[in-house]
Design a protein around this motif. Structure first.
Motif, mmCIF file in Angstrom:
data_model
loop_
_atom_site.group_PDB
_atom_site.id
_atom_site.type_symbol
_atom_site.label_atom_id
_atom_site.label_comp_id
_atom_site.label_asym_id
_atom_site.label_seq_id
_atom_site.Cartn_x
_atom_site.Cartn_y
_atom_site.Cartn_z
ATOM 1 N N ILE A 6 -2.913 2.581 0.276
ATOM 2 C CA ILE A 6 -1.987 1.450 0.321
ATOM 3 C C ILE A 6 -0.612 1.938 0.733
ATOM 4 O O ILE A 6 -0.077 2.887 0.143
ATOM 5 C CB ILE A 6 -1.917 0.743 -1.051
ATOM 6 N N VAL A 7 -0.037 1.313 1.763
ATOM 7 C CA VAL A 7 1.309 1.653 2.187
ATOM 8 C C VAL A 7 2.222 0.476 1.860
ATOM 9 O O VAL A 7 1.998 -0.651 2.312
ATOM 10 C CB VAL A 7 1.358 2.025 3.682
ATOM 11 N N GLY A 8 3.217 0.727 1.017
ATOM 12 C CA GLY A 8 4.132 -0.304 0.546
ATOM 13 C C GLY A 8 3.807 -0.695 -0.884
ATOM 14 O O GLY A 8 2.716 -1.211 -1.153
ATOM 15 N N ALA A 29 -7.170 5.583 -3.535
ATOM 16 C CA ALA A 29 -7.045 7.031 -3.438
ATOM 17 C C ALA A 29 -5.598 7.486 -3.323
ATOM 18 O O ALA A 29 -5.218 8.535 -3.854
ATOM 19 C CB ALA A 29 -7.848 7.542 -2.240
ATOM 20 N N ALA A 30 -4.770 6.689 -2.623
ATOM 21 C CA ALA A 30 -3.390 7.095 -2.395
ATOM 22 C C ALA A 30 -2.510 5.882 -2.156
ATOM 23 O O ALA A 30 -2.967 4.856 -1.645
ATOM 24 C CB ALA A 30 -3.295 8.056 -1.217
ATOM 25 N N ILE A 31 -1.235 6.020 -2.541
ATOM 26 C CA ILE A 31 -0.237 4.977 -2.331
ATOM 27 C C ILE A 31 0.973 5.621 -1.676
ATOM 28 O O ILE A 31 1.506 6.623 -2.174
ATOM 29 C CB ILE A 31 0.175 4.308 -3.655
ATOM 30 N N VAL A 68 -4.392 -0.395 3.595
ATOM 31 C CA VAL A 68 -3.848 -1.713 3.286
ATOM 32 C C VAL A 68 -2.341 -1.662 3.522
ATOM 33 O O VAL A 68 -1.637 -0.870 2.879
ATOM 34 C CB VAL A 68 -4.158 -2.122 1.829
ATOM 35 N N VAL A 69 -1.861 -2.470 4.450
ATOM 36 C CA VAL A 69 -0.448 -2.468 4.839
ATOM 37 C C VAL A 69 0.265 -3.608 4.108
ATOM 38 O O VAL A 69 -0.029 -4.783 4.341
ATOM 39 C CB VAL A 69 -0.286 -2.623 6.363
ATOM 40 N N HIS A 76 4.726 -3.788 10.584
ATOM 41 C CA HIS A 76 3.286 -4.019 10.632
ATOM 42 C C HIS A 76 2.646 -3.374 11.866
ATOM 43 O O HIS A 76 1.589 -2.746 11.773
ATOM 44 C CB HIS A 76 2.977 -5.512 10.624
ATOM 45 N N HIS A 77 3.254 -3.559 13.024
ATOM 46 C CA HIS A 77 2.654 -3.074 14.258
ATOM 47 C C HIS A 77 2.503 -1.559 14.241
ATOM 48 O O HIS A 77 1.406 -1.025 14.489
ATOM 49 C CB HIS A 77 3.490 -3.511 15.464
ATOM 50 N N ALA A 78 3.574 -0.845 13.955
ATOM 51 C CA ALA A 78 3.538 0.619 14.007
ATOM 52 C C ALA A 78 2.567 1.191 12.977
ATOM 53 O O ALA A 78 1.774 2.095 13.284
ATOM 54 C CB ALA A 78 4.937 1.187 13.787
ATOM 55 N N LEU A 79 2.605 0.680 11.754
ATOM 56 C CA LEU A 79 1.737 1.209 10.697
ATOM 57 C C LEU A 79 0.273 0.894 10.959
ATOM 58 O O LEU A 79 -0.605 1.737 10.771
ATOM 59 C CB LEU A 79 2.166 0.650 9.341
ATOM 60 N N THR A 80 -0.001 -0.347 11.393
ATOM 61 C CA THR A 80 -1.393 -0.745 11.670
ATOM 62 C C THR A 80 -1.936 0.010 12.877
ATOM 63 O O THR A 80 -3.085 0.463 12.876
ATOM 64 C CB THR A 80 -1.471 -2.261 11.887
ATOM 65 N N LYS A 81 -1.129 0.156 13.920
ATOM 66 C CA LYS A 81 -1.558 0.888 15.119
ATOM 67 C C LYS A 81 -1.915 2.331 14.772
ATOM 68 O O LYS A 81 -2.957 2.849 15.216
ATOM 69 C CB LYS A 81 -0.462 0.849 16.172
ATOM 70 N N ALA A 82 -1.079 2.957 13.966
ATOM 71 C CA ALA A 82 -1.343 4.347 13.585
ATOM 72 C C ALA A 82 -2.642 4.457 12.801
ATOM 73 O O ALA A 82 -3.415 5.409 12.992
ATOM 74 C CB ALA A 82 -0.169 4.888 12.772
#
Length: 338
Positions: A6-8, A29-31, A68-69, A76-82
């Motif tokens: 989860i990011v954010g 597993a990670a945040i 999970v963004v 949103h775009h940069a994190l999801t694309k990566a």
């Protein structure tokens, strides 16, 4: 066991983490969070998860299959694309992206990488909307005439997006899920009354080729909180009040019948029908829990999500058209198919 990263961990992230953490065959597993106080909160609430400020840790982790963004829309775009480039399945908070171009790129990339891309349109997983979808699909309302929605409250003012971008994704996703069609045109008007030069009050109007209309009222500057929607058909009409604790959905046996007037060949006669009111039984379960379970099923079985990246793109297209209309003083913006 599906590992979730989860990011954010600001406003919505804790809700997502809580729901994923209690589902079987799944672990958080990670945040990833950059604010120290939110990192500390994440560590207390999820002691089994790794806490990091480096997003690359999630992307490189072999025990994480899905990201999970839950960050502001500008990221949103940069994190999801990566995440997609790293081969991860993704559930991203609404809206999918800030622009149509970015949303289109994410949809194409997910397809090319054979990754699941789902958008967090949570209301689609509520017992109320699921019941309304069944009612519409069964034809109980008849031919649909219009959709009229009000989503207003005092706050919360945002400093990066206007009231349409903030609130409209909820109702647009519901509308498109129910009728399965895209509008022929979009118009929007609004006013700026907050501390930033962004609209805090707005009206959004969609027109469809079959004479169906959808109208929305959004506001951060209202004395009362209202979450009310009318979906009218030729046979019956439905009212969805999201703030009603028990009977959120009511079906009204009301309508009109138009016939020739026997007294005049040049006039039509309108008869008004008033019948019973039905409040159907709803499934009461937290929508986010249903959505998290659905996303995990899509990851396991490689099925298309109920709120897919393509569905998210369709919402972003309307949001972008609404911004164009606002900038042009309410001009009608013609829409083509996605």
């Amino acid at each position: 066991m599906i590992g979730i990263g989860i990011v954010g961990y600001g406003y919505w992230g804790p809700n997502l983490a809580r729901n994923f953490s209690v589902l079987p065959a799944c672990r958080v597993a990670a945040i990833c969070e950059i604010q120290p106080d939110r990192q500390a909160l994440a560590a207390r609430q999820h002691p089994g998860a790794r806490i990091t400020s480096d997003y690359e840790d999630l992307l490189k982790a072999q025990d994480i299959q899905a990201i999970v963004v839950a960050t502001p829309v500008s990221s949103h775009h940069a994190l999801t694309k990566a995440a997609l480039l790293a081969g991860k399945d993704v559930l991203v908070e609404k809206p999918l992206a800030a622009t149509v171009a970015h949303a289109e790129e994410l949809v194409r990339l997910a397809a090319a990488r054979n990754c699941i891309l789902a958008v967090d349109h949570t209301f689609l997983f509520t017992g109320a909307v699921r019941k309304i979808k069944t009612i519409v699909d069964e034809g109980l309302l008849g031919d649909l005439l219009y959709f009229d929605s009000v989503r207003i409250n005092l706050g919360l003012f945002q400093n990066d997006v206007n009231v349409i971008s903030d609130l409209a994704p909820h109702d647009l996703s519901i509308l498109m899920h129910l009728i399965g069609k895209e509008p022929a045109s979009v118009r929007a008007m609004g006013a700026q009354h907050g501390p930033e030069r962004i609209e805090s009050l707005a009206y959004l109007h969609l027109e469809y080729d079959n004479n169906f209309l959808a109208h929305f009222h959004f506001s951060w500057l209202a004395p009362v909180k209202i979450r009310n929607t009318i979906l009218a058909g030729t046979n019956k009409m439905l009212v969805y009040n999201d703030l009603e604790p028990t009977e959120k959905v009511k079906i009204y046996d009301k309508g009109i019948t138009i016939s020739a007037d026997a007294k005049s060949a040049n006039k039509l006669k309108v008869d008004y029908r008033t019948g019973d009111i039905l409040a159907p039984k709803l499934v009461h379960r937290e929508a986010l829990s249903v959505e998290a379970e659905h996303f995990l099923d899509c990851v396991r079985q490689r099925n298309a999500p109920l709120a897919s990246g393509l569905d998210g793109l369709k919402v972003v297209r309307i949001l972008e058209a609404a911004q164009q209309s606002l900038g042009a003083g309410g001009k009608r913006i013609t829409m083509g198919p996605t």
